[in-house]
Structure formats: structure tokens, C-alpha cells
Scaffold this active site. Sequence first.
Site, short mmCIF file in Angstrom:
data_model
loop_
_atom_site.label_atom_id
_atom_site.label_comp_id
_atom_site.label_asym_id
_atom_site.label_seq_id
_atom_site.Cartn_x
_atom_site.Cartn_y
_atom_site.Cartn_z
N THR A 64 0.87 -1.17 0.00
CA THR A 64 0.00 0.00 0.00
C THR A 64 0.91 1.22 0.00
O THR A 64 2.11 1.14 0.26
CB THR A 64 -0.94 0.03 1.22
OG1 THR A 64 -0.17 -0.19 2.40
CG2 THR A 64 -2.02 -1.03 1.11
N LYS B 197 1.01 3.91 4.15
CA LYS B 197 1.46 3.58 5.51
C LYS B 197 2.84 4.19 5.72
O LYS B 197 2.98 5.40 5.69
CB LYS B 197 1.42 2.06 5.72
CG LYS B 197 0.01 1.46 5.61
CD LYS B 197 0.00 0.00 5.99
CE LYS B 197 -1.39 -0.60 6.02
NZ LYS B 197 -1.89 -1.07 4.73
N ARG C 180 -3.78 7.13 -0.22
CA ARG C 180 -4.29 5.76 -0.07
C ARG C 180 -4.28 5.08 -1.42
O ARG C 180 -4.74 5.64 -2.42
CB ARG C 180 -5.71 5.78 0.49
CG ARG C 180 -5.79 6.44 1.84
CD ARG C 180 -7.12 6.17 2.50
NE ARG C 180 -7.05 4.92 3.21
CZ ARG C 180 -6.64 4.81 4.47
NH1 ARG C 180 -6.25 5.87 5.14
NH2 ARG C 180 -6.60 3.64 5.06
N1 DSN Z 1 -5.71 -1.73 8.07
C1 DSN Z 1 -4.37 -2.19 7.84
C2 DSN Z 1 -3.56 -2.20 9.08
O1 DSN Z 1 -3.90 -1.46 9.98
O2 DSN Z 1 -2.59 -2.94 9.18
C3 DSN Z 1 -4.36 -3.48 7.16
O3 DSN Z 1 -5.35 -3.51 6.21
#
Ligand code: DSN
Length: 435
Positions: free
Chosen positions: A240, A243, A249
Site C-alpha cells: 500500500t 502507511k 491511499r
Molecule cells: N488496516 C491495515 C492495518 O492497519 O494494518 C491493514 O489492512
Amino acid sequence: MTATQTGNEIHPVLKNRLDLQQSDPQVYAALLGEEQRQRDGIELIPSENYTFPEVLAVLGSVFTNKYSEGYPGRRYYGGQTYTDEIENLARDRAKAVFRCEHANVQPLSGSAMNQAVYLGLLEPGDTILAMDLSHGGHLTHGAPVSHMGKLFNFVRYITNPVDGSIDYDQIRADAKLHKPKLVLCGYTSYPRDIDYQAFKSIADEVGALTMTDASHFGGLVAGDAMENPFDHGFDIVTTTTHKSLRGPRGGMVLSRKKFAKKLDKSVFPGLQGGPHMNAIAGIAVTLGKAQTDEFKQYAEQVLKNSKTLAGALMDQGAELIAGGTDNHMMVIDTVKSFGLDGKVAEEVLDQVQITTNKQIIPDDPNPPLKPSGIRIGTPAATTRGMQEGDMQLLASWLVTCLKNPGDEAMLAEVAEQVQQFCQKFPVPGLEGENG
Ligand code: DSN
């Protein structure tokens, strides 16, 4: 934010906000509330972060208006001069940053990117070896409640009950027994390093493809602070983009060239229609940032902060799953450490504006909405500029609050201290020198 006035003209960014304020005060109020929450609290959910202000600029731009089914040079709609330019930029930068031969930057989310790999390279019913959800794997790694868990035959490996680490001997035995077509590593809640060589040799022994879901640590791979699976001969890496990477996103499927056609067809037209071009512009911006020294320093600091926070928590009596951390996250067994389930622990910390998430632990006897732990991580705090000394302070707030959940006066005092502390660390995109 960087709204400015030029002469008598109001800058469009500011005008958009004023229009929102006038035309939809309810949504505007919620936006202000969320901005305030992000300013005044400490974000410790390991999958969350503050994106770059430049990413916010393109996310809220006219790229959101454009349909671009297809790929650069082969679209189903006209008017693609600039969308082709940004998608090519995003793909080229992804290949440079992750040292891979092919990049697809269109997946709308982490779930879509993983599904695109399974559906593009395998047949329904094929066997995939992946990490069990309660031991740190993701829903899309074959949890029985997921559609993928029903469509493919997932064999789910668990961690070693003694030290909480991945048990490579067990995975090798599972691979020999079940002959998977795909061996998948990667996690959403596992605090230790991955031995990519071990996974690769297990996969080679049974003729399986190798895939890493690097969603959590993609930014740390991009910043050269953690190992890159492609350096160990992996076939596919998914990640992704929002993060540890700090982008908008979205998701990316990175691979060797020989899988490019099948994977591209799987994302579009197999799984999705029009890509979100504003997000792809944001991915291009993010991957430009990821090539800077500043980003590498951030990635290293995330790990230093994580080690410091884990050490300080353990010094003060917290029990961490797997006994510590090698990455950006840790999981506290709150039942063993403080006699609180994860739901209560999350709520106590919410009261002082420290945001964490309740987390199931390996073989958790408790249900997912009332599990035995909480998961915390350092990417967002590091983005705001927090360092090792700040982690010591954070650890003592966490332990004090979790040891005394009923002490309302103490909680109010910590909440006040947290708010004061946060003023030293501007939120990128909202204000101050980081913004
Ligand atoms: N929502 C993500 C996480 O917090 O790791 C995984 O989808």
C-alpha cells in the site's frame, strides 16, 4: 496549509475551503474536528501516517475529474496527455525506488492489489501458503471470512509459540506437504524481520512463486532501512502507498517483467475500472520524495524510535509479543501486562489522545473486538519529528495510563501534557515548518 492571497484574488485552495464552509457547514465542522484531533493527539497506529502536503495538493486537484481506463498510451477515453504523464512518472519512480522491472500503480487499495496477484497468476482452488491472521497476517492472506479465503486453498502458517517468531522449519514442512503455487510473506501485525532467503529457498524447493506483501514496511524498504525482497530474487512485491511510505491511499503491484502482462490485465480490466488519477499523481509525488536523503533519514529514525519505545515499555514491565521489535511496530499483551483487554486499553489511551488499535495476539483466547493486546508503531510520530527522547516520554505515559485506568485525575493531567507536547510537532499539511 499554504493558502495565500494574491492581490485581491483569493487563492483557489483557500476559496475551496471557504466554499465548503458556506455550503456544507456539517462536513466543514467534521473536517476542522479531524484536523484538530490530528494536531492535538499522538498517532501510534502503525499503519497510519501523515502524507506529504504536496500529496494533499494533488489529491484535492482536478485529476480527480478524469477517467483513464487502460494504461498510458492505450486508454479508452480521450484527453490523457497529463494523466499519461503522471502514471508514467509514478511507474518509473516505483521501479527505481524498489529496484524492480515492472510496476502497476493503479490498485485502489491493499486488498485489490493482493487480489489482483492471486487472480492474475493463479487458478481458483490453487494452494497459497501465507501467514495466519491471528499470528500477524492480513485478511487478504486467506482469512476464512475473506472472499479470497474461499476462492483459493490457503494453508496458513503460524508463529513459533516459544519466541513468537516465524518458524521456517514448519513452513518448509507445510510447503512440502501442500505443494503451494505461491509462497507469501508479509504481515500487518508481526514485529520481527523476515528471512527472505529462507522463504525463497522453501518456494524454490516446491516450484512456487514468491510474493511479499510489504504494505506495512514499504516505506522502510523504499528508504533503504529494511531489506528489499527483490534483492533476494522475489517475483512479486505488493505494497500500500499510505502507511510507512507516506503517500495517498492506494496500492502497487511490483514485479519481475515476465509477470507484467498478466498482472496488468488482472488489475484492469480484470478487477477494476477507472484508476483514481489524483491518487496516482500523489503516488508519483511520494516516490519522488522517497528518493531523497531526508526520506532515508525518516526511515532510519522510524526504526530507532521503534526500538527505543519497545525497550522503554519492556523496562517498565510491558510484555511485548515476540519479545521486542525489529521493525516499526510492536504488540503489547495488555492482559498479561496490565490486566486489561485491548478494547479497554485502546479506550483508556484514547482518553489522553494517544491513538492505538486493539489487536488479536497469536492464539488469542479472546474475540477480535475484545482481544488481548494493542498494536503500536512509530511512523506517524517520526514524521512529526519525534525522536528517541520523545519515545521514552511516550512509554511512560502509556504505562502510567494502562496501570491506572480508573484514575480520572491522572488521565486528565496526561491528556493536558500530551496536548502541550504535540504543539512542538507540527502536522505536515496543516501548519508549521513541516507543513
Ligand atoms: N488496516 C491495515 C492495518 O492497519 O494494518 C491493514 O489492512
